[in-house]
Design a protein around this motif. Structure first.
Motif, PDB file in Angstrom:
ATOM      1  N   GLN A 126      51.622  37.073  33.994  1.00 37.61           N
ATOM      2  CA  GLN A 126      51.646  37.065  32.385  1.00 37.61           C
ATOM      3  C   GLN A 126      50.805  35.900  31.709  1.00 37.61           C
ATOM      4  O   GLN A 126      50.046  36.271  30.637  1.00 37.61           O
ATOM      5  CB  GLN A 126      52.859  37.024  31.993  1.00 37.61           C
ATOM      6  CG  GLN A 126      53.168  36.995  30.445  1.00 37.61           C
ATOM      7  CD  GLN A 126      54.555  37.266  29.906  1.00 37.61           C
ATOM      8  OE1 GLN A 126      55.566  37.287  30.749  1.00 37.61           O
ATOM      9  NE2 GLN A 126      54.766  36.957  28.599  1.00 37.61           N
ATOM     10  N   ASN A 127      50.840  34.738  32.347  1.00 32.29           N
ATOM     11  CA  ASN A 127      50.126  33.532  31.809  1.00 32.29           C
ATOM     12  C   ASN A 127      48.520  33.752  31.949  1.00 32.29           C
ATOM     13  O   ASN A 127      47.840  33.183  31.442  1.00 32.29           O
ATOM     14  CB  ASN A 127      50.427  32.496  32.406  1.00 32.29           C
ATOM     15  CG  ASN A 127      52.067  32.218  32.286  1.00 32.29           C
ATOM     16  OD1 ASN A 127      52.581  32.408  31.227  1.00 32.29           O
ATOM     17  ND2 ASN A 127      52.506  31.663  33.521  1.00 32.29           N
ATOM     18  N   LYS A 128      48.025  34.646  32.655  1.00 33.18           N
ATOM     19  CA  LYS A 128      46.420  34.897  32.946  1.00 33.18           C
ATOM     20  C   LYS A 128      45.927  36.153  32.057  1.00 33.18           C
ATOM     21  O   LYS A 128      44.714  36.258  32.016  1.00 33.18           O
ATOM     22  CB  LYS A 128      46.177  35.045  34.233  1.00 33.18           C
ATOM     23  CG  LYS A 128      46.531  33.460  35.026  1.00 33.18           C
ATOM     24  CD  LYS A 128      45.991  33.662  36.376  1.00 33.18           C
ATOM     25  CE  LYS A 128      46.095  32.221  37.067  1.00 33.18           C
ATOM     26  NZ  LYS A 128      45.784  32.087  38.562  1.00 33.18           N
ATOM     27  N   GLU A 138      36.651  44.389  38.878  1.00 36.98           N
ATOM     28  CA  GLU A 138      36.952  44.046  40.292  1.00 36.98           C
ATOM     29  C   GLU A 138      36.652  42.591  40.459  1.00 36.98           C
ATOM     30  O   GLU A 138      37.406  41.649  40.960  1.00 36.98           O
ATOM     31  CB  GLU A 138      36.124  44.729  41.295  1.00 36.98           C
ATOM     32  CG  GLU A 138      36.920  46.127  41.455  1.00 36.98           C
ATOM     33  CD  GLU A 138      38.052  46.105  42.590  1.00 36.98           C
ATOM     34  OE1 GLU A 138      38.093  45.058  43.318  1.00 36.98           O
ATOM     35  OE2 GLU A 138      38.731  46.881  42.468  1.00 36.98           O
ATOM     36  N   GLY A 139      35.532  41.934  39.755  1.00 36.66           N
ATOM     37  CA  GLY A 139      35.145  40.682  39.787  1.00 36.66           C
ATOM     38  C   GLY A 139      36.004  39.611  39.299  1.00 36.66           C
ATOM     39  O   GLY A 139      36.397  38.403  39.654  1.00 36.66           O
ATOM     40  N   VAL A 140      37.001  40.081  38.140  1.00 39.91           N
ATOM     41  CA  VAL A 140      38.005  39.234  37.402  1.00 39.91           C
ATOM     42  C   VAL A 140      39.283  39.096  37.910  1.00 39.91           C
ATOM     43  O   VAL A 140      39.880  38.201  38.276  1.00 39.91           O
ATOM     44  CB  VAL A 140      37.715  39.820  35.786  1.00 39.91           C
ATOM     45  CG1 VAL A 140      38.814  39.002  35.223  1.00 39.91           C
ATOM     46  CG2 VAL A 140      36.556  39.418  35.326  1.00 39.91           C
ATOM     47  N   ILE A 141      39.768  40.486  38.393  1.00 40.24           N
ATOM     48  CA  ILE A 141      41.149  40.606  38.746  1.00 40.24           C
ATOM     49  C   ILE A 141      41.262  41.592  39.904  1.00 40.24           C
ATOM     50  O   ILE A 141      42.647  41.661  40.527  1.00 40.24           O
ATOM     51  CB  ILE A 141      42.131  41.268  37.618  1.00 40.24           C
ATOM     52  CG1 ILE A 141      41.500  42.756  37.178  1.00 40.24           C
ATOM     53  CG2 ILE A 141      42.101  40.457  36.351  1.00 40.24           C
ATOM     54  CD1 ILE A 141      42.368  43.382  36.272  1.00 40.24           C
ATOM     55  N   THR A 174      41.627  39.500  30.287  1.00 35.15           N
ATOM     56  CA  THR A 174      40.994  40.364  29.165  1.00 35.15           C
ATOM     57  C   THR A 174      39.703  40.079  28.552  1.00 35.15           C
ATOM     58  O   THR A 174      38.717  40.607  28.430  1.00 35.15           O
ATOM     59  CB  THR A 174      42.165  40.892  28.148  1.00 35.15           C
ATOM     60  OG1 THR A 174      42.699  39.913  27.602  1.00 35.15           O
ATOM     61  CG2 THR A 174      43.107  41.568  28.664  1.00 35.15           C
ATOM     62  N   ALA A 175      39.950  38.825  28.262  1.00 33.05           N
ATOM     63  CA  ALA A 175      38.615  38.277  27.509  1.00 33.05           C
ATOM     64  C   ALA A 175      37.292  38.154  28.299  1.00 33.05           C
ATOM     65  O   ALA A 175      36.309  38.405  27.889  1.00 33.05           O
ATOM     66  CB  ALA A 175      38.831  36.806  26.903  1.00 33.05           C
ATOM     67  N   SER A 176      37.636  37.678  29.649  1.00 33.77           N
ATOM     68  CA  SER A 176      36.757  37.702  30.607  1.00 33.77           C
ATOM     69  C   SER A 176      36.094  38.985  31.089  1.00 33.77           C
ATOM     70  O   SER A 176      34.776  39.225  30.905  1.00 33.77           O
ATOM     71  CB  SER A 176      37.136  37.103  32.013  1.00 33.77           C
ATOM     72  OG  SER A 176      36.147  36.907  32.733  1.00 33.77           O
ATOM     73  N   CYS A 221      39.966  46.251  26.247  1.00 43.09           N
ATOM     74  CA  CYS A 221      40.516  46.216  27.598  1.00 43.09           C
ATOM     75  C   CYS A 221      42.083  45.846  27.295  1.00 43.09           C
ATOM     76  O   CYS A 221      42.528  45.068  26.808  1.00 43.09           O
ATOM     77  CB  CYS A 221      40.128  44.895  27.985  1.00 43.09           C
ATOM     78  SG  CYS A 221      40.452  44.581  29.774  1.00 43.09           S
ATOM     79  N   THR A 222      42.923  46.755  28.097  1.00 46.92           N
ATOM     80  CA  THR A 222      44.119  46.595  28.092  1.00 46.92           C
ATOM     81  C   THR A 222      44.711  46.302  29.556  1.00 46.92           C
ATOM     82  O   THR A 222      44.128  47.069  30.547  1.00 46.92           O
ATOM     83  CB  THR A 222      44.805  47.875  27.752  1.00 46.92           C
ATOM     84  OG1 THR A 222      44.322  48.430  26.457  1.00 46.92           O
ATOM     85  CG2 THR A 222      46.371  47.960  27.557  1.00 46.92           C
TER      86      THR A 222
END
Length: 114
Positions: A36-38, A26-29, A43-45, A67-68
């Motif tokens: 697509q550019n993010k 939730e905090g990231v996305i 996923t890394a975050s 993470c997928t």
């Protein structure tokens, strides 16, 4: 993010691990649309936030985080995991999250360090 407290120090608790993983996602996305550019950044975050959360607990586990992120479409997505480990101490947690434009699946594997 709330602390991860398990009644037994030597056992990974799947139920208690789910909420912090959802909070990381939730905090990231949380409120964003698929972009697509993010995706690589997201996923890394997510994996870094999840990993650092569990490592901060100072418990004797090695952690693996996967993470997928997939855009919602008519395509299907199937995942599976299998582990050969000590079920008395080791554990895993898989969280499936979605919003109106994407799916996110995060798996955490915790292997006790002897």
């Amino acid at each position: 993010m709330e602390e991860y407290n398990s009644g037994e120090e030597a056992m990974f608790n799947t139920d208690e691990a789910t909420a912090p993983v959802k909070e990381c996602i939730e905090g990231v996305i949380g409120g964003t649309d698929y972009n697509q550019n993010k995706v690589n950044q997201w996923t890394a975050s997510i994996v870094e936030h999840c990993l650092s959360h569990f490592v901060k607990q100072g418990r004797a586990f090695k952690y693996i985080v996967n993470c997928t992120i997939m855009q919602k479409s008519s395509a299907g997505l199937h995942t599976a995991n299998s582990c050969y480990w000590d079920t008395a101490t080791d554990g895993s947690c898989t969280v499936r999250w979605e919003n109106r434009t994407m799916y996110c699946v995060v798996s955490i594997f915790a292997v006790a360090v002897a």
